[in-house]
Design a protein around this motif. Structure first.
Motif, PDB file in Angstrom:
ATOM      1  N   LEU A   1       0.679  -1.281  -0.181  1.00 33.74           N
ATOM      2  CA  LEU A   1      -0.160   0.030   0.053  1.00 33.74           C
ATOM      3  C   LEU A   1       0.705   1.187  -0.066  1.00 33.74           C
ATOM      4  O   LEU A   1       0.737   2.206  -0.607  1.00 33.74           O
ATOM      5  N   MET A   2       1.805   1.450   1.001  1.00 27.36           N
ATOM      6  CA  MET A   2       2.695   2.435   1.061  1.00 27.36           C
ATOM      7  C   MET A   2       3.482   2.722  -0.150  1.00 27.36           C
ATOM      8  O   MET A   2       3.489   3.818  -0.753  1.00 27.36           O
ATOM      9  N   LYS A   3       3.946   1.704  -1.023  1.00 35.78           N
ATOM     10  CA  LYS A   3       4.823   1.746  -2.085  1.00 35.78           C
ATOM     11  C   LYS A   3       3.628   2.479  -3.227  1.00 35.78           C
ATOM     12  O   LYS A   3       4.075   3.118  -3.866  1.00 35.78           O
ATOM     13  N   ASN A   4       2.630   1.620  -3.219  1.00 36.58           N
ATOM     14  CA  ASN A   4       1.630   2.327  -4.236  1.00 36.58           C
ATOM     15  C   ASN A   4       1.324   3.877  -4.078  1.00 36.58           C
ATOM     16  O   ASN A   4       0.961   4.618  -4.823  1.00 36.58           O
ATOM     17  N   MET A   5       1.498   4.308  -2.792  1.00 37.74           N
ATOM     18  CA  MET A   5       1.184   5.809  -2.303  1.00 37.74           C
ATOM     19  C   MET A   5       2.403   6.572  -3.097  1.00 37.74           C
ATOM     20  O   MET A   5       2.559   7.647  -2.890  1.00 37.74           O
ATOM     21  N   GLY A   6       3.498   5.842  -3.435  1.00 35.86           N
ATOM     22  CA  GLY A   6       4.516   6.859  -4.084  1.00 35.86           C
ATOM     23  C   GLY A   6       5.583   7.331  -2.960  1.00 35.86           C
ATOM     24  O   GLY A   6       6.754   7.665  -3.187  1.00 35.86           O
ATOM     25  N   TYR A   7       5.736   6.185  -1.845  1.00 31.95           N
ATOM     26  CA  TYR A   7       6.674   6.230  -1.017  1.00 31.95           C
ATOM     27  C   TYR A   7       7.813   5.300  -1.313  1.00 31.95           C
ATOM     28  O   TYR A   7       7.774   4.249  -1.672  1.00 31.95           O
ATOM     29  N   LYS A   8       9.165   5.805  -1.063  1.00 31.82           N
ATOM     30  CA  LYS A   8      10.284   4.774  -1.120  1.00 31.82           C
ATOM     31  C   LYS A   8      10.208   4.187   0.295  1.00 31.82           C
ATOM     32  O   LYS A   8       9.769   4.854   1.270  1.00 31.82           O
ATOM     33  N   ILE A   9      10.451   2.804   0.432  1.00 32.82           N
ATOM     34  CA  ILE A   9      10.340   2.205   1.526  1.00 32.82           C
ATOM     35  C   ILE A   9      11.852   1.818   2.185  1.00 32.82           C
ATOM     36  O   ILE A   9      12.748   0.997   1.178  1.00 32.82           O
ATOM     37  N   PHE A  10      12.098   1.911   3.302  1.00 31.43           N
ATOM     38  CA  PHE A  10      13.447   1.850   3.625  1.00 31.43           C
ATOM     39  C   PHE A  10      13.240   1.189   5.265  1.00 31.43           C
ATOM     40  O   PHE A  10      12.622   1.398   5.911  1.00 31.43           O
ATOM     41  N   VAL A  11      14.335   0.359   5.486  1.00 28.57           N
ATOM     42  CA  VAL A  11      14.424  -0.562   6.612  1.00 28.57           C
ATOM     43  C   VAL A  11      15.651   0.278   7.356  1.00 28.57           C
ATOM     44  O   VAL A  11      16.791   0.065   6.900  1.00 28.57           O
ATOM     45  N   VAL A  12      15.545   0.567   8.592  1.00 27.18           N
ATOM     46  CA  VAL A  12      16.616   0.925   9.392  1.00 27.18           C
ATOM     47  C   VAL A  12      16.554   0.442  10.621  1.00 27.18           C
ATOM     48  O   VAL A  12      15.520   0.528  11.563  1.00 27.18           O
ATOM     49  N   THR A  13      17.567  -0.474  11.058  1.00 26.09           N
ATOM     50  CA  THR A  13      17.504  -1.411  12.092  1.00 26.09           C
ATOM     51  C   THR A  13      18.625  -1.613  13.030  1.00 26.09           C
ATOM     52  O   THR A  13      19.693  -1.682  12.318  1.00 26.09           O
ATOM     53  N   ASN A  14      18.437  -1.290  14.297  1.00 25.81           N
ATOM     54  CA  ASN A  14      19.720  -1.654  14.981  1.00 25.81           C
ATOM     55  C   ASN A  14      20.108  -3.067  15.042  1.00 25.81           C
ATOM     56  O   ASN A  14      19.121  -3.671  15.543  1.00 25.81           O
ATOM     57  N   GLN A  15      21.126  -3.596  14.849  1.00 22.66           N
ATOM     58  CA  GLN A  15      21.475  -4.887  15.178  1.00 22.66           C
ATOM     59  C   GLN A  15      22.678  -5.181  15.997  1.00 22.66           C
ATOM     60  O   GLN A  15      23.740  -5.912  15.351  1.00 22.66           O
ATOM     61  N   GLY A  16      22.631  -5.007  17.239  1.00 26.83           N
ATOM     62  CA  GLY A  16      23.888  -5.244  17.774  1.00 26.83           C
ATOM     63  C   GLY A  16      24.145  -6.283  18.193  1.00 26.83           C
ATOM     64  O   GLY A  16      25.455  -6.687  18.755  1.00 26.83           O
ATOM     65  N   GLY A  17      23.179  -7.356  17.960  1.00 28.40           N
ATOM     66  CA  GLY A  17      23.696  -8.838  18.022  1.00 28.40           C
ATOM     67  C   GLY A  17      24.837  -9.057  17.260  1.00 28.40           C
ATOM     68  O   GLY A  17      25.820 -10.185  17.578  1.00 28.40           O
ATOM     69  N   VAL A  18      25.165  -8.403  16.124  1.00 28.98           N
ATOM     70  CA  VAL A  18      26.395  -8.685  15.155  1.00 28.98           C
ATOM     71  C   VAL A  18      27.748  -8.126  15.947  1.00 28.98           C
ATOM     72  O   VAL A  18      28.480  -8.734  16.377  1.00 28.98           O
TER      73      VAL A  18
END
Length: 173
Positions: A42-59
């Motif tokens: 839905l959000m993509k079809n609204m014209g938004y770029k979709i990004f994931v920003v995630t803390n991965q301290g387990g690495v």
């Protein structure tokens, strides 16, 4: 300039701290939350770029290797694609918690980096997360903010699920 949705991963896109999985340290532990694929579509079809920003301290703490994290993100993209959704880019902070880096949320480094790389108007964009650190990072970066879940926080808007947030975004376009 384009507009974007910056999504936290754990607790927004996938299960974490549930009966099935505590933390996601390999692709077998990745379970897409209900409605997420549809919401991203839905959000993509609204014209938004979709990004994931995630803390991965387990690495940084040695619980998983970066190669395994990349496999988790590939599985995430494939699961979302089943619903017609698409992730434009994924960025993560692999530093240990309390490392003091500028990329680990609540610092806005990951958001700022993606905004520069993809020519994003931050004032027209949203940071969506399930914890205050996500919301604080979004505010510091200059985005509007949405908190997902049952907790009350400091976000501009709050919804129980990402799908509810996506439906609402369709009404404010």
């Amino acid at each position: 300039m384009e507009k974007a949705i910056f999504l936290d991963r754990d607790g927004v896109i996938n299960e974490v701290l549930t009966k099935r999985v505590k933390f996601v340290n390999n692709p077998k532990q990745f379970y897409l939350l209900d409605g997420v694929g549809e919401a991203i579509n839905l959000m993509k079809n609204m014209g938004y770029k979709i990004f994931v920003v995630t803390n991965q301290g387990g690495v940084g703490l040695g619980f998983m290797k970066e190669e395994m994290l990349k496999l988790v993100h590939e599985k995430m993209k494939k699961e979302i694609a089943k619903f017609g959704g698409e992730i434009d880019d994924v960025i993560y902070c692999a530093h240990k918690p309390e490392s003091g880096c500028s990329c680990r949320k609540p610092e806005p480094g990951m958001i700022m980096s993606l905004a520069e790389k993809h020519h994003i108007s931050l004032s027209e964009s949203y940071m969506i997360g399930d914890r205050d650190v996500d919301i604080i990072a979004g505010r510091k970066a200059g985005t509007k903010t949405i908190l997902i879940g049952n907790e009350e926080g400091v976000a501009d808007y709050e919804f129980k699920t990402l799908f509810e947030a996506a439906k609402w975004l369709g009404t404010v376009q």
